[in-house]
Write a protein that holds these residues in place. Structure first.
Motif, PDB file in Angstrom:
ATOM      1  N   LEU A 161       0.852  -1.128  -0.129  1.00  0.00           N
ATOM      2  CA  LEU A 161       0.020   0.192  -0.035  1.00  0.00           C
ATOM      3  C   LEU A 161       1.070   1.331  -0.135  1.00  0.00           C
ATOM      4  CD1 LEU A 161      -2.934   1.048   0.161  1.00  0.00           C
ATOM      5  CD2 LEU A 161      -2.565   0.963   2.496  1.00  0.00           C
ATOM      6  N   ASP A 162       0.932   2.119  -1.160  1.00  0.00           N
ATOM      7  CA  ASP A 162       1.712   3.296  -1.082  1.00  0.00           C
ATOM      8  C   ASP A 162       1.353   4.376  -0.541  1.00  0.00           C
ATOM      9  OD1 ASP A 162       0.141   4.406  -3.102  1.00  0.00           O
ATOM     10  OD2 ASP A 162       1.212   3.775  -4.847  1.00  0.00           O
ATOM     11  N   ASP A 163       1.885   5.435  -0.494  1.00  0.00           N
ATOM     12  CA  ASP A 163       1.468   6.553   0.204  1.00  0.00           C
ATOM     13  C   ASP A 163       0.476   7.573  -0.428  1.00  0.00           C
ATOM     14  OD1 ASP A 163       3.180   7.232  -2.056  1.00  0.00           O
ATOM     15  OD2 ASP A 163       4.319   8.950  -0.962  1.00  0.00           O
ATOM     16  N   ARG A 164       0.031   6.812  -1.718  1.00  0.00           N
ATOM     17  CA  ARG A 164      -1.352   7.476  -2.431  1.00  0.00           C
ATOM     18  C   ARG A 164      -2.615   6.722  -2.188  1.00  0.00           C
ATOM     19  NH1 ARG A 164       0.217   7.706  -8.236  1.00  0.00           N
ATOM     20  NH2 ARG A 164       1.197   5.698  -7.697  1.00  0.00           N
ATOM     21  N   GLY A 165      -2.339   5.700  -1.416  1.00  0.00           N
ATOM     22  CA  GLY A 165      -3.335   4.761  -1.299  1.00  0.00           C
ATOM     23  C   GLY A 165      -3.545   3.667  -2.324  1.00  0.00           C
ATOM     24  N   VAL A 166      -2.668   3.531  -3.002  1.00  0.00           N
ATOM     25  CA  VAL A 166      -2.986   2.327  -4.155  1.00  0.00           C
ATOM     26  C   VAL A 166      -2.467   1.064  -3.719  1.00  0.00           C
ATOM     27  CG1 VAL A 166      -1.907   1.700  -6.387  1.00  0.00           C
ATOM     28  CG2 VAL A 166      -2.409   4.290  -5.931  1.00  0.00           C
ATOM     29  N   LEU A 167      -3.248   0.021  -3.454  1.00  0.00           N
ATOM     30  CA  LEU A 167      -2.887  -1.183  -3.016  1.00  0.00           C
ATOM     31  C   LEU A 167      -2.480  -2.119  -4.455  1.00  0.00           C
ATOM     32  CD1 LEU A 167      -2.868  -3.520  -0.674  1.00  0.00           C
ATOM     33  CD2 LEU A 167      -5.360  -3.890  -1.375  1.00  0.00           C
ATOM     34  N   THR A 168      -1.359  -2.827  -4.308  1.00  0.00           N
ATOM     35  CA  THR A 168      -0.831  -3.626  -5.244  1.00  0.00           C
ATOM     36  C   THR A 168      -0.659  -4.900  -4.743  1.00  0.00           C
ATOM     37  OG1 THR A 168       0.393  -1.693  -6.173  1.00  0.00           O
ATOM     38  CG2 THR A 168       1.025  -4.062  -7.233  1.00  0.00           C
ATOM     39  N   ILE A 169      -1.171  -5.944  -5.169  1.00  0.00           N
ATOM     40  CA  ILE A 169      -1.341  -7.291  -5.000  1.00  0.00           C
ATOM     41  C   ILE A 169      -0.342  -8.213  -6.054  1.00  0.00           C
ATOM     42  CG2 ILE A 169      -2.282  -9.552  -4.206  1.00  0.00           C
ATOM     43  CD1 ILE A 169      -4.501  -7.796  -3.153  1.00  0.00           C
ATOM     44  N   GLN A 170       0.905  -8.682  -5.823  1.00  0.00           N
ATOM     45  CA  GLN A 170       1.534  -9.515  -6.793  1.00  0.00           C
ATOM     46  C   GLN A 170       1.457 -11.162  -6.328  1.00  0.00           C
ATOM     47  OE1 GLN A 170       4.971  -7.125  -7.142  1.00  0.00           O
ATOM     48  NE2 GLN A 170       4.101  -6.041  -8.892  1.00  0.00           N
ATOM     49  N   GLY A 171       1.745 -11.975  -7.494  1.00  0.00           N
ATOM     50  CA  GLY A 171       2.119 -13.239  -7.099  1.00  0.00           C
ATOM     51  C   GLY A 171       1.271 -14.252  -7.759  1.00  0.00           C
ATOM     52  N   THR A 172       1.122 -15.503  -7.169  1.00  0.00           N
ATOM     53  CA  THR A 172       0.073 -16.532  -7.791  1.00  0.00           C
ATOM     54  C   THR A 172      -0.148 -17.441  -6.546  1.00  0.00           C
ATOM     55  OG1 THR A 172       1.844 -17.987  -8.317  1.00  0.00           O
ATOM     56  CG2 THR A 172       1.275 -16.624 -10.181  1.00  0.00           C
ATOM     57  N   GLY A 173      -1.266 -18.010  -6.639  1.00  0.00           N
ATOM     58  CA  GLY A 173      -1.719 -18.972  -5.718  1.00  0.00           C
ATOM     59  C   GLY A 173      -2.918 -18.351  -4.794  1.00  0.00           C
ATOM     60  N   SER A 174      -3.150 -19.093  -3.687  1.00  0.00           N
ATOM     61  CA  SER A 174      -4.332 -18.867  -3.093  1.00  0.00           C
ATOM     62  C   SER A 174      -3.752 -17.748  -1.769  1.00  0.00           C
ATOM     63  CB  SER A 174      -4.680 -20.190  -2.058  1.00  0.00           C
ATOM     64  OG  SER A 174      -5.073 -20.953  -2.728  1.00  0.00           O
ATOM     65  N   MET A 175      -4.894 -16.977  -1.675  1.00  0.00           N
ATOM     66  CA  MET A 175      -4.671 -15.807  -0.716  1.00  0.00           C
ATOM     67  C   MET A 175      -5.093 -16.223   0.714  1.00  0.00           C
ATOM     68  SD  MET A 175      -6.429 -12.035  -0.908  1.00  0.00           S
ATOM     69  CE  MET A 175      -5.431 -11.557  -2.355  1.00  0.00           C
ATOM     70  N   TYR A 176      -4.269 -15.790   1.621  1.00  0.00           N
ATOM     71  CA  TYR A 176      -4.785 -16.264   2.958  1.00  0.00           C
ATOM     72  C   TYR A 176      -6.169 -15.747   3.325  1.00  0.00           C
ATOM     73  CZ  TYR A 176       0.067 -17.054   4.062  1.00  0.00           C
ATOM     74  OH  TYR A 176       1.685 -17.508   3.774  1.00  0.00           O
ATOM     75  N   GLY A 177      -7.093 -16.461   4.054  1.00  0.00           N
ATOM     76  CA  GLY A 177      -8.352 -16.068   4.660  1.00  0.00           C
ATOM     77  C   GLY A 177      -9.235 -15.727   3.519  1.00  0.00           C
TER      78      GLY A 177
END
Length: 64
Positions: free
Chosen positions: A40-56
């Motif tokens: 989560l950058d200082d502008r409020g942009v959330l970036t999710i990278q990778g592959t596979g299952s996400m926790y929860g």
């Protein structure tokens, strides 16, 4: 006495604003899966990278 209370109130508001601004200014990141990361950058942009299952993460929506 009222002037002192007003001054303390203003001081508390300024301190809270500075604390919040400082907390938002730093980049936050972590893991959200075995091979997934988030940032989560200082502008409020959330970036999710990778592959596979996400926790929860689960869904009951059926596509198809």
């Amino acid at each position: 006495m009222k002037t002192v209370l007003k001054g303390l109130t203003v001081l508390m508001i300024v301190c809270a604003a500075l604390f919040c601004a400082g907390a938002l200014a730093e980049v936050q990141s972590g893991e959200c899966g075995t091979d997934l990361t988030w940032e989560l950058d200082d502008r409020g942009v959330l970036t999710i990278q990778g592959t596979g299952s996400m926790y929860g993460y689960s869904t009951t929506t059926s596509y198809g």
